[in-house]
Design a protein around this motif. Structure first.
Motif, PDB file in Angstrom:
ATOM      1  N   ASP A 320       0.845  -1.195   0.000  1.00  6.59           N
ATOM      2  CA  ASP A 320       0.000   0.000   0.000  1.00  6.59           C
ATOM      3  C   ASP A 320       0.879   1.243   0.000  1.00  6.59           C
ATOM      4  N   PRO A 321       0.501   2.265  -0.795  1.00  8.22           N
ATOM      5  CA  PRO A 321       1.279   3.512  -0.787  1.00  8.22           C
ATOM      6  C   PRO A 321       1.190   4.202   0.568  1.00  8.22           C
ATOM      7  N   ASP A 322       2.241   4.940   0.824  1.00  8.14           N
ATOM      8  CA  ASP A 322       2.290   5.772   2.020  1.00  8.14           C
ATOM      9  C   ASP A 322       1.894   4.980   3.276  1.00  8.14           C
ATOM     10  N   THR A 323       2.511   3.784   3.401  1.00 14.72           N
ATOM     11  CA  THR A 323       2.195   2.907   4.536  1.00 14.72           C
ATOM     12  C   THR A 323       3.502   2.436   5.183  1.00 14.72           C
ATOM     13  N   GLU A 324       3.491   2.415   6.512  1.00 17.49           N
ATOM     14  CA  GLU A 324       4.681   1.993   7.248  1.00 17.49           C
ATOM     15  C   GLU A 324       4.668   0.469   7.407  1.00 17.49           C
ATOM     16  N   TYR A 325       5.831  -0.157   7.112  1.00 21.74           N
ATOM     17  CA  TYR A 325       5.962  -1.608   7.187  1.00 21.74           C
ATOM     18  C   TYR A 325       7.148  -1.990   8.079  1.00 21.74           C
ATOM     19  N   GLU A 326       7.007  -3.164   8.677  1.00 19.86           N
ATOM     20  CA  GLU A 326       8.115  -3.807   9.396  1.00 19.86           C
ATOM     21  C   GLU A 326       8.512  -5.040   8.594  1.00 19.86           C
ATOM     22  N   ILE A 327       9.833  -5.204   8.377  1.00 25.10           N
ATOM     23  CA  ILE A 327      10.352  -6.338   7.598  1.00 25.10           C
ATOM     24  C   ILE A 327      11.470  -6.991   8.407  1.00 25.10           C
ATOM     25  N   ARG A 328      11.409  -8.318   8.515  1.00 26.18           N
ATOM     26  CA  ARG A 328      12.476  -9.029   9.228  1.00 26.18           C
ATOM     27  C   ARG A 328      12.763 -10.362   8.530  1.00 26.18           C
ATOM     28  N   PRO A 345      13.933  -5.957  13.062  1.00 27.27           N
ATOM     29  CA  PRO A 345      13.159  -5.532  11.891  1.00 27.27           C
ATOM     30  C   PRO A 345      13.688  -4.231  11.272  1.00 27.27           C
ATOM     31  N   LEU A 346      13.425  -4.104   9.992  1.00 25.84           N
ATOM     32  CA  LEU A 346      13.588  -2.835   9.277  1.00 25.84           C
ATOM     33  C   LEU A 346      12.221  -2.158   9.260  1.00 25.84           C
ATOM     34  N   ILE A 347      12.137  -0.926   9.732  1.00 27.88           N
ATOM     35  CA  ILE A 347      10.880  -0.156   9.722  1.00 27.88           C
ATOM     36  C   ILE A 347      11.018   0.934   8.664  1.00 27.88           C
ATOM     37  N   THR A 348      10.178   0.889   7.681  1.00 29.93           N
ATOM     38  CA  THR A 348      10.247   1.848   6.571  1.00 29.93           C
ATOM     39  C   THR A 348       8.847   2.115   6.040  1.00 29.93           C
ATOM     40  N   ARG A 349       8.757   3.025   5.070  1.00 26.19           N
ATOM     41  CA  ARG A 349       7.462   3.463   4.571  1.00 26.19           C
ATOM     42  C   ARG A 349       7.498   3.541   3.054  1.00 26.19           C
ATOM     43  N   THR A 350       6.424   3.120   2.433  1.00 27.52           N
ATOM     44  CA  THR A 350       6.325   3.266   0.981  1.00 27.52           C
ATOM     45  C   THR A 350       6.055   4.719   0.613  1.00 27.52           C
ATOM     46  N   LYS A 351       6.308   5.021  -0.659  1.00 26.23           N
ATOM     47  CA  LYS A 351       6.059   6.381  -1.136  1.00 26.23           C
ATOM     48  C   LYS A 351       4.572   6.615  -1.360  1.00 26.23           C
ATOM     49  N   CYS A 352       4.284   7.916  -1.515  1.00 29.48           N
ATOM     50  CA  CYS A 352       2.906   8.263  -1.853  1.00 29.48           C
ATOM     51  C   CYS A 352       2.623   7.904  -3.303  1.00 29.48           C
ATOM     52  N   ALA A 353       1.377   7.682  -3.579  1.00 26.64           N
ATOM     53  CA  ALA A 353       0.987   7.428  -4.958  1.00 26.64           C
ATOM     54  C   ALA A 353       1.132   8.693  -5.787  1.00 26.64           C
ATOM     55  N   ALA A 354       1.190   8.585  -7.135  1.00 31.68           N
ATOM     56  CA  ALA A 354       1.318   9.748  -8.019  1.00 31.68           C
ATOM     57  C   ALA A 354       0.124  10.664  -7.843  1.00 31.68           C
ATOM     58  N   ALA A 355       0.346  12.010  -8.005  1.00 34.78           N
ATOM     59  CA  ALA A 355      -0.729  12.999  -7.820  1.00 34.78           C
ATOM     60  C   ALA A 355      -1.807  12.821  -8.875  1.00 34.78           C
ATOM     61  N   ALA A 356      -3.038  13.026  -8.480  1.00 36.22           N
ATOM     62  CA  ALA A 356      -4.158  12.896  -9.408  1.00 36.22           C
ATOM     63  C   ALA A 356      -4.142  14.035 -10.422  1.00 36.22           C
ATOM     64  N   TYR A 373      17.795   5.552   4.927  1.00 36.27           N
ATOM     65  CA  TYR A 373      18.415   4.573   5.822  1.00 36.27           C
ATOM     66  C   TYR A 373      17.467   4.101   6.926  1.00 36.27           C
ATOM     67  N   GLY A 374      16.226   3.832   6.514  1.00 33.81           N
ATOM     68  CA  GLY A 374      15.303   3.225   7.464  1.00 33.81           C
ATOM     69  C   GLY A 374      14.613   4.213   8.370  1.00 33.81           C
ATOM     70  N   THR A 375      14.848   5.517   8.247  1.00 36.16           N
ATOM     71  CA  THR A 375      14.139   6.497   9.077  1.00 36.16           C
ATOM     72  C   THR A 375      13.101   7.188   8.234  1.00 36.16           C
ATOM     73  N   VAL A 376      12.036   7.569   8.877  1.00 33.42           N
ATOM     74  CA  VAL A 376      10.896   8.146   8.166  1.00 33.42           C
ATOM     75  C   VAL A 376      10.700   9.588   8.638  1.00 33.42           C
ATOM     76  N   SER A 377      10.480  10.495   7.684  1.00 31.42           N
ATOM     77  CA  SER A 377      10.182  11.897   8.032  1.00 31.42           C
ATOM     78  C   SER A 377       9.166  12.444   7.055  1.00 31.42           C
ATOM     79  N   LEU A 378       8.378  13.361   7.517  1.00 34.93           N
ATOM     80  CA  LEU A 378       7.383  14.018   6.673  1.00 34.93           C
ATOM     81  C   LEU A 378       7.931  15.354   6.207  1.00 34.93           C
ATOM     82  N   VAL A 379       7.824  15.589   4.913  1.00 32.20           N
ATOM     83  CA  VAL A 379       8.354  16.834   4.328  1.00 32.20           C
ATOM     84  C   VAL A 379       7.198  17.587   3.675  1.00 32.20           C
ATOM     85  N   SER A 380       7.034  18.846   3.973  1.00 31.79           N
ATOM     86  CA  SER A 380       5.978  19.673   3.376  1.00 31.79           C
ATOM     87  C   SER A 380       6.511  20.355   2.140  1.00 31.79           C
TER      88      SER A 380
END
Length: 385
Positions: A320-328, A345-356, A373-380
């Motif tokens: 799923d786009p823009d969703t945080e996952y754990e992988i081990r 585990p590796l904790i990471t997030r998928t990208k957002c889907a393309a703009a409509a 490198y496995g860290t997640v941040s929100l950028v405006s």
């Protein structure tokens, strides 16, 4: 007249020279033949009605074996047995283990010059004596002490054999045979692997042999395979050879199953996929590794997805786009219980889907996700001026 003179002279000479005893019947003046015959019979009866004169002069040991002794003796004439029927008995006794003694007497064939005393314990001092018996009494010889010969030893007590396993070695100790049957000269231990949790370990190969001195009842067997059962055959030896073997099976320990030390490494990310490197070479525990698996979940979900992997990298699709996952990562070695605990585990997030269509920089600001490198941040993101 001349005949009478000669007879008197002969009788006088026989009497003076004591050629004829008083018990001799006939040829003596004033005593009838019948009287003298009765006196002679009484003398013989006195000699007969007595115990044996003695035992045989020599009690010889003809043969000494581990479990029997052959005994010789001289012929027994009437002068020894007093004209009676007689019996010959061999009596023996010895001390066995725990200060217990055993004694027995065996009736011999009086006409046989030799007899075998059998069912004796090896390497034991045995006391022998001979007894000659007639109806009037008995005579015993002095005791003769003989040591039986050595024999092969008995088995090593199975309950005394103890094996202490480690991952790559086994410490084995044992005790001397209950029946050494002589002086123990050495021990021999043969061993080989008979089965293993690891299919790569060769089994049913030729056994290896270790020899130990008489005073050494333990050994450490090194360079063994973990999770492998080894069969040991232990036996003791005297100068007569090796005794029967005692068998014991010991299985080496299996260390902790394999577990990755580091989490998977993120190599690429998209709205619906994540590309990772397993990092399965750095592990804790014991191999060999026969299976690598990747399991993942949404951070707020359960571990429901597991995929077998046969490459150092793996791409997770249909996320799923823009969703945080754990992988081990999970690693498995051969045998029961061979799957180790999951790695970190590796904790990471998928990208957002393309703009409509119609969404532009002039639209209200939107957020995107940056994964570094496995860290997640929100950028405006804002429309540039």
């Amino acid at each position: 007249m001349m005949e009478l003179m000669l007879l008197e002279d002969v009788l006088r000479r026989l009497r003076d020279e004591q050629v004829i005893q008083d018990k001799q019947h006939g040829f003596t003046k004033g005593i009838s033949c019948l009287t003298k015959l009765m006196a002679f019979d009484n003398g013989v009866a006195i000699l007969v009605d007595k115990e044996p004169m003695r035992t045989p002069k020599t009690l010889k040991i003809a043969e000494i074996q581990a479990r029997h002794i052959a005994v010789d003796w001289e012929s027994l004439g009437y002068n020894i047995t007093r004209c009676h029927t007689f019996n010959v008995t061999i009596c023996y006794h010895y001390f066995c283990g725990r200060n217990e003694s055993k004694a027995d007497c065996l009736d011999m064939d009086p006409k046989a010059p030799q007899h075998v005393v059998d069912h004796l314990p090896p390497y034991t001092n045995v006391s022998l004596k001979m007894i000659l018996t007639n109806p009037e009494g008995r005579k015993e010889s002095e005791e003769t002490i003989i040591q039986t010969d050595e024999d092969v030893p008995g088995p090593i007590p199975a309950k005394s054999v103890k094996g202490t396993p480690f991952e790559d070695k086994i410490f084995l100790n044992w005790k001397e045979p209950v029946d050494p049957n002589g002086i123990i000269t050495q021990y021999e231990v043969s061993y080989s692997s008979i089965r293993s949790f690891d299919p790569a370990v060769p089994v049913a190969g030729p056994p290896q042999t270790v020899s130990k001195l008489w005073n050494s009842t333990h050994h450490v067997f090194s360079h063994l395979h973990p999770g492998t059962t080894y069969q040991f055959f232990l036996r003791a030896s005297t100068v007569k050879g090796f005794g029967p073997a005692t068998t014991i099976n010991v299985t080496t320990n299996i260390s902790e199953p394999p577990r990755p030390i580091a989490p998977p490494q993120l190599l690429g990310v998209g709205p619906t996929y994540l590309l990772i490197q397993l990092n399965a070479n750095s592990i804790i525990g014991d191999g060999p590794i026969i299976l690598k698996e990747v399991e993942y979940r949404m951070t707020s979900g359960t571990w429901t997805e597991t995929h077998a992997v046969n490459a150092p990298t793996y791409k997770l699709w249909h996320l799923d786009p823009d969703t945080e996952y754990e992988i081990r990562v999970l690693l498995t070695r051969p045998g029961e219980g061979g799957t180790g605990q999951p790695g970190p585990p590796l904790i990471t997030r998928t990208k957002c889907a393309a703009a409509a269509p119609g969404l532009s920089y002039g639209s209200p600001s939107y957020e995107a996700v940056a994964v570094v490198y496995g860290t997640v941040s929100l950028v405006s993101l804002q429309k540039p001026d």
